[in-house]
Each structure stands twice: as C-alpha cells, then as structure tokens.
Design a protein around this motif. Structure first.
Motif, PDB file in Angstrom:
ATOM      1  N   PRO A 170       0.817  -1.222   0.000  1.00 33.89           N
ATOM      2  CA  PRO A 170       0.000   0.000   0.000  1.00 33.89           C
ATOM      3  C   PRO A 170       0.853   1.276   0.000  1.00 33.89           C
ATOM      4  O   PRO A 170       0.528   2.243  -0.706  1.00 33.89           O
ATOM      5  CB  PRO A 170      -0.822  -0.122   1.283  1.00 33.89           C
ATOM      6  CG  PRO A 170      -0.925  -1.595   1.526  1.00 33.89           C
ATOM      7  CD  PRO A 170       0.389  -2.155   1.071  1.00 33.89           C
ATOM      8  N   ALA A 171       1.939   1.282   0.768  1.00 28.81           N
ATOM      9  CA  ALA A 171       2.801   2.467   0.820  1.00 28.81           C
ATOM     10  C   ALA A 171       3.495   2.701  -0.518  1.00 28.81           C
ATOM     11  O   ALA A 171       3.590   3.834  -0.998  1.00 28.81           O
ATOM     12  CB  ALA A 171       3.827   2.313   1.936  1.00 28.81           C
ATOM     13  N   LEU A 172       3.974   1.616  -1.128  1.00 32.34           N
ATOM     14  CA  LEU A 172       4.655   1.737  -2.423  1.00 32.34           C
ATOM     15  C   LEU A 172       3.689   2.194  -3.511  1.00 32.34           C
ATOM     16  O   LEU A 172       4.043   3.013  -4.372  1.00 32.34           O
ATOM     17  CB  LEU A 172       5.292   0.401  -2.805  1.00 32.34           C
ATOM     18  CG  LEU A 172       6.555   0.019  -2.023  1.00 32.34           C
ATOM     19  CD1 LEU A 172       6.864  -1.461  -2.194  1.00 32.34           C
ATOM     20  CD2 LEU A 172       7.744   0.867  -2.464  1.00 32.34           C
ATOM     21  N   LEU A 173       2.467   1.685  -3.491  1.00 35.02           N
ATOM     22  CA  LEU A 173       1.479   2.082  -4.495  1.00 35.02           C
ATOM     23  C   LEU A 173       1.047   3.533  -4.320  1.00 35.02           C
ATOM     24  O   LEU A 173       0.843   4.261  -5.293  1.00 35.02           O
ATOM     25  CB  LEU A 173       0.270   1.146  -4.435  1.00 35.02           C
ATOM     26  CG  LEU A 173       0.520  -0.277  -4.964  1.00 35.02           C
ATOM     27  CD1 LEU A 173      -0.625  -1.200  -4.584  1.00 35.02           C
ATOM     28  CD2 LEU A 173       0.722  -0.266  -6.469  1.00 35.02           C
ATOM     29  N   SER A 174       0.914   3.971  -3.075  1.00 36.92           N
ATOM     30  CA  SER A 174       0.566   5.363  -2.812  1.00 36.92           C
ATOM     31  C   SER A 174       1.685   6.288  -3.282  1.00 36.92           C
ATOM     32  O   SER A 174       1.426   7.357  -3.873  1.00 36.92           O
ATOM     33  CB  SER A 174       0.317   5.556  -1.310  1.00 36.92           C
ATOM     34  OG  SER A 174       0.073   6.910  -1.011  1.00 36.92           O
ATOM     35  N   TRP A 175       2.913   5.889  -3.041  1.00 33.92           N
ATOM     36  CA  TRP A 175       4.098   6.636  -3.503  1.00 33.92           C
ATOM     37  C   TRP A 175       4.129   6.705  -5.022  1.00 33.92           C
ATOM     38  O   TRP A 175       4.398   7.743  -5.620  1.00 33.92           O
ATOM     39  CB  TRP A 175       5.325   5.936  -2.939  1.00 33.92           C
ATOM     40  CG  TRP A 175       6.669   6.494  -3.286  1.00 33.92           C
ATOM     41  CD1 TRP A 175       7.079   7.790  -3.189  1.00 33.92           C
ATOM     42  CD2 TRP A 175       7.792   5.745  -3.735  1.00 33.92           C
ATOM     43  NE1 TRP A 175       8.407   7.891  -3.563  1.00 33.92           N
ATOM     44  CE2 TRP A 175       8.872   6.651  -3.891  1.00 33.92           C
ATOM     45  CE3 TRP A 175       8.011   4.397  -4.018  1.00 33.92           C
ATOM     46  CZ2 TRP A 175      10.132   6.252  -4.321  1.00 33.92           C
ATOM     47  CZ3 TRP A 175       9.266   3.992  -4.429  1.00 33.92           C
ATOM     48  CH2 TRP A 175      10.314   4.911  -4.589  1.00 33.92           C
ATOM     49  N   TRP A 176       3.824   5.577  -5.651  1.00 34.63           N
ATOM     50  CA  TRP A 176       3.807   5.482  -7.118  1.00 34.63           C
ATOM     51  C   TRP A 176       2.805   6.463  -7.715  1.00 34.63           C
ATOM     52  O   TRP A 176       3.071   7.087  -8.752  1.00 34.63           O
ATOM     53  CB  TRP A 176       3.481   4.046  -7.506  1.00 34.63           C
ATOM     54  CG  TRP A 176       2.956   3.797  -8.893  1.00 34.63           C
ATOM     55  CD1 TRP A 176       1.747   3.255  -9.221  1.00 34.63           C
ATOM     56  CD2 TRP A 176       3.619   4.046 -10.135  1.00 34.63           C
ATOM     57  NE1 TRP A 176       1.621   3.156 -10.579  1.00 34.63           N
ATOM     58  CE2 TRP A 176       2.757   3.633 -11.173  1.00 34.63           C
ATOM     59  CE3 TRP A 176       4.852   4.583 -10.480  1.00 34.63           C
ATOM     60  CZ2 TRP A 176       3.067   3.736 -12.511  1.00 34.63           C
ATOM     61  CZ3 TRP A 176       5.184   4.692 -11.812  1.00 34.63           C
ATOM     62  CH2 TRP A 176       4.301   4.269 -12.819  1.00 34.63           C
ATOM     63  N   GLU A 177       1.671   6.622  -7.070  1.00 31.39           N
ATOM     64  CA  GLU A 177       0.651   7.534  -7.586  1.00 31.39           C
ATOM     65  C   GLU A 177       1.178   8.964  -7.712  1.00 31.39           C
ATOM     66  O   GLU A 177       0.755   9.719  -8.588  1.00 31.39           O
ATOM     67  CB  GLU A 177      -0.601   7.513  -6.698  1.00 31.39           C
ATOM     68  CG  GLU A 177      -1.424   6.235  -6.803  1.00 31.39           C
ATOM     69  CD  GLU A 177      -1.960   5.984  -8.209  1.00 31.39           C
ATOM     70  OE1 GLU A 177      -2.254   6.960  -8.923  1.00 31.39           O
ATOM     71  OE2 GLU A 177      -2.064   4.811  -8.604  1.00 31.39           O
ATOM     72  N   GLN A 183       5.555   0.191 -15.012  1.00 34.96           N
ATOM     73  CA  GLN A 183       4.639  -0.283 -13.984  1.00 34.96           C
ATOM     74  C   GLN A 183       5.192   0.151 -12.630  1.00 34.96           C
ATOM     75  O   GLN A 183       6.352   0.524 -12.494  1.00 34.96           O
ATOM     76  CB  GLN A 183       4.506  -1.802 -14.064  1.00 34.96           C
ATOM     77  CG  GLN A 183       3.948  -2.279 -15.396  1.00 34.96           C
ATOM     78  CD  GLN A 183       3.824  -3.785 -15.524  1.00 34.96           C
ATOM     79  OE1 GLN A 183       3.462  -4.275 -16.589  1.00 34.96           O
ATOM     80  NE2 GLN A 183       4.137  -4.520 -14.472  1.00 34.96           N
ATOM     81  N   TRP A 184       4.354   0.062 -11.598  1.00 39.20           N
ATOM     82  CA  TRP A 184       4.772   0.591 -10.293  1.00 39.20           C
ATOM     83  C   TRP A 184       6.016  -0.106  -9.756  1.00 39.20           C
ATOM     84  O   TRP A 184       6.894   0.536  -9.174  1.00 39.20           O
ATOM     85  CB  TRP A 184       3.623   0.491  -9.281  1.00 39.20           C
ATOM     86  CG  TRP A 184       3.371  -0.910  -8.765  1.00 39.20           C
ATOM     87  CD1 TRP A 184       2.486  -1.815  -9.259  1.00 39.20           C
ATOM     88  CD2 TRP A 184       4.022  -1.541  -7.656  1.00 39.20           C
ATOM     89  NE1 TRP A 184       2.541  -2.988  -8.529  1.00 39.20           N
ATOM     90  CE2 TRP A 184       3.473  -2.845  -7.544  1.00 39.20           C
ATOM     91  CE3 TRP A 184       5.005  -1.150  -6.751  1.00 39.20           C
ATOM     92  CZ2 TRP A 184       3.881  -3.743  -6.557  1.00 39.20           C
ATOM     93  CZ3 TRP A 184       5.420  -2.052  -5.771  1.00 39.20           C
ATOM     94  CH2 TRP A 184       4.856  -3.335  -5.672  1.00 39.20           C
ATOM     95  N   ASN A 185       6.102  -1.413  -9.974  1.00 39.04           N
ATOM     96  CA  ASN A 185       7.258  -2.153  -9.454  1.00 39.04           C
ATOM     97  C   ASN A 185       8.530  -1.793 -10.212  1.00 39.04           C
ATOM     98  O   ASN A 185       9.635  -1.811  -9.644  1.00 39.04           O
ATOM     99  CB  ASN A 185       7.006  -3.663  -9.539  1.00 39.04           C
ATOM    100  CG  ASN A 185       6.656  -4.140 -10.935  1.00 39.04           C
ATOM    101  OD1 ASN A 185       5.821  -3.543 -11.621  1.00 39.04           O
ATOM    102  ND2 ASN A 185       7.281  -5.212 -11.374  1.00 39.04           N
ATOM    103  N   GLU A 186       8.398  -1.442 -11.478  1.00 43.90           N
ATOM    104  CA  GLU A 186       9.559  -1.063 -12.287  1.00 43.90           C
ATOM    105  C   GLU A 186      10.079   0.318 -11.883  1.00 43.90           C
ATOM    106  O   GLU A 186      11.287   0.547 -11.839  1.00 43.90           O
ATOM    107  CB  GLU A 186       9.188  -1.108 -13.766  1.00 43.90           C
ATOM    108  CG  GLU A 186       8.858  -2.518 -14.236  1.00 43.90           C
ATOM    109  CD  GLU A 186       8.045  -2.567 -15.522  1.00 43.90           C
ATOM    110  OE1 GLU A 186       7.811  -3.680 -16.036  1.00 43.90           O
ATOM    111  OE2 GLU A 186       7.609  -1.493 -16.007  1.00 43.90           O
TER     112      GLU A 186
END
Length: 361
Positions: free
Chosen positions: A189-196, A206-209
């Motif tokens: 969740p933290a990584l995805l929020s950061w990605w946004e 992609q977010w992981n990349e």
C-alpha cells in the motif's frame, strides 16, 4: 562539456575499459574497502559491527561495479573511487540494517537514510542517525562514510550543476528503503501510494519497475563522473539524469531482483520480479527496459561507454552463481542472453574471472 572532450575521457572499447578496471579501479576500490573494514572492525555494538562487515563482504561487487565510473576519468579517480565506494557502502550497510532490523519504524529508516542525503550535501551537518533505534554505538563509522563523501563532492569541479539531481535520486532511494522495510502488510500500500505521486513522470513503467529504478545508485555515480569534468554544464547534468533514470537504473535493479528471487522468497522479502503474470511477461518487460536504456544513453557523449555499462550489467548479473539452481531464472537468463552481442559475452567472461579472483582471496 563538449562531446569530444567527454569522449576523450572515457574508454571507448571493452578491452580499454577492462584494462582500466583491472589496473586502476579494482585495486583502489579494494584498498578503500580495506580502510573502511579496519574502522568497521572497531564498531562497539555487536549487531552494527556484524552488519557493517557483512555488507562489505557479501556486497563488495557493488562497489567494484560502481567503480567502473571512475574508469571514465582516471585523472580524478582519487576523488571518484572513495566517493563511489563510501556512498555505496552506506547504501549496502543501511540495507542490511533495515533488512535485519529490530525495528519496523519508518521514522527510524528515514533517519538512517538521511545519512545518504547528508553525504551528497557538502554543507550538511552530521547527525545522530541512530537516534530512533536501540543499536547506536558505531564508533563513528557512519559519520566517517558521510564525511568522506562530503569531502569528495567538494572536490568535483562541476558538482554545483549535478547536485540537485544527485539529491533527487538519493531522496527517491531513501523513500524506497523506507517503504520496502516497514511492516509487511503495509509495504505494498505504501509503495502504491508513492507510485501515484510519480506515475505521471514515467507512464511507460509499472509501479514495481519505477520502484526498482529508484533503488539504483548508478545514476548518482554517473552524475559524479559528469561533475568531474570542468566543462560540465547544467544542460549536461540534466541530460545525464534523464538518460540514466529510469531505464538504466531500472534495468540494474530488476536484474538484481531477478537473481535474488529464491533468496527473497526464503527471507520473506519483497521482490519486484514477482509482480508479473508469468515468466514471459517478465522477460518482455525486462527486454523493453533494456531497449529503452540503450536508446536513452544514445543522447550522451561517448554513448559506446554507456552501452558497455548496459551490456556489462546484463553479463554481471546473469553470470552470477545464484542463477544456477533457479529454473525460472535460468530460463529468463537464457532468453535474455540469446543472440547476445560480443560485448556482452566479453563482459560475461570478465565477470566470471573477477568473481573467481574475489572468492579465491
């Protein structure tokens, strides 16, 4: 920094590059690591001492690989080698501390990684980076690493032009280290929020990349090399930043995660190669990043040097002993190495040779 001036500095062929690496870079990287090891062996706290020594032992090849950028300006390698080694050692040491941490406190991880931001800011005061954790007595080890980096960046003639980009990449690196080491249920969740907050800048990833790209120190090292040239301009600095981030940096860390899949599975660690539907998609995405990286560095002076770096990365990671025994990784490795250029095969052989020398000492 004219293209001709930059081209004269850097090695233009794989043979010239490896000659400089064997003759100058590896001995000087290992001498700097030996100096740091003496300091690390005196760390009073048992856990901090264990992790400091382990980071230099198991991740020595990170410093050796980063040292390639010192081969790009031999006249200033006395600045570049200790700078690259000490910043990479901070990175590896803190990664060990966070991976094996007695804490899951994001504020603790953030404060630890403030040391990297301070290391690339020649005017930053030293702080108590361990203030939020139980293990604190390091005998001045982390301060020594920070001070060495600060002293080195002060000597780079054009550091003022690259400083903001270096700090940007170090800041992103610190963000990643915080989010990937907090409690497991909070990491994604933290990584995805950061990605946004960043996805608009890198819509092709992609977010992981994107997260993987932020985990690389190569963009920082190339900016150091750029700043070692008196003729570097602000436009040169921006060109380097954009050529290395995100694709060269992303390739670096995706390959690192690729070979660590089994190790991370056993350790319960997050791995950015595990977010694809299947191995075919993983191969396709890494292949895309390779091609984008090759294209990006074409805008730089002496693009052959940077393409050698890309081929060297692929060879270094896919020749790693960790590949054998992981059937999925072996499959990906064979697919990525298929129809490899001679340059990549040359670096493959040299990677194997360097590892043999490293582990036989």
């Amino acid at each position: 920094m004219s293209k001709s001036a930059q081209a004269r500095q850097v090695p233009r062929t794989p043979v010239t590059l490896m000659y400089r690496v064997y003759k100058y870079v590896l001995p000087e990287v290992r001498a700097e690591l030996a100096r740091l090891r003496v300091i690390a062996e005196r760390i009073p706290d048992d856990e901090l001492r264990v992790q400091a020594l382990a980071s230099m032992t198991s991740k020595q090849f990170h410093c050796e690989g980063g040292g390639i950028y010192a081969a790009g300006n031999l006249k200033r390698r006395h600045i570049l080698v200790p700078l690259i080694v000490c910043l990479q050692t901070i990175s590896d040491y803190l990664d060990n501390l966070c991976d094996r941490s007695t804490s899951l406190d994001p504020d603790d991880f953030r404060l630890l990684h403030q040391s990297m931001l301070d290391a690339v800011d020649p005017d930053a005061p030293l702080r108590d980076y361990y203030a939020l954790r139980a293990e604190r007595a390091d005998g001045g080890y982390l301060h020594e690493l920070v001070r060495t980096c600060q002293a080195c960046v002060k000597q780079l003639p054009a550091y003022a032009h690259v400083r903001s980009y270096v700090s940007e990449l170090v800041g992103l690196y610190g963000d990643l280290q915080v989010y990937k080491h907090i409690a497991k249920e909070n990491r994604e969740p933290a990584l995805l929020s950061w990605w946004e907050k960043h996805r608009h800048a890198v819509p092709q990833l992609q977010w992981n990349e994107f997260a993987a790209a932020t985990g690389s120190t190569l963009g920082m090292f190339m900016l150091f090399l750029t700043a070692s040239d008196e003729g570097c301009t602000p436009a040169d600095a921006l060109r380097v930043r954009n050529a290395y981030f995100p694709h060269v940096c992303g390739l670096h860390i995706m390959l690192d995660y690729l070979i660590d899949q089994e190790e991370d599975r056993l350790g319960g660690d997050l791995n950015f190669c595990n977010y694809y539907e299947n191995q075919s998609q993983l191969i396709e995405r890494i292949g895309m990043i390779v091609e984008r990286a090759r294209k990006d560095v074409g805008s730089l002076p002496a693009p052959r040097f940077h393409r050698m770096v890309i081929e060297g990365l692929i060879a270094l990671y896919l020749s790693d002993p960790k590949v054998s025994g992981q059937k999925d990784v072996e499959l990906v490795s064979k697919r990525l190495m298929r129809r490899s250029p001679l340059t990549r095969l040359f670096f493959w052989g040299n990677s194997v040779l360097i590892r043999k020398r490293l582990y036989s000492n």
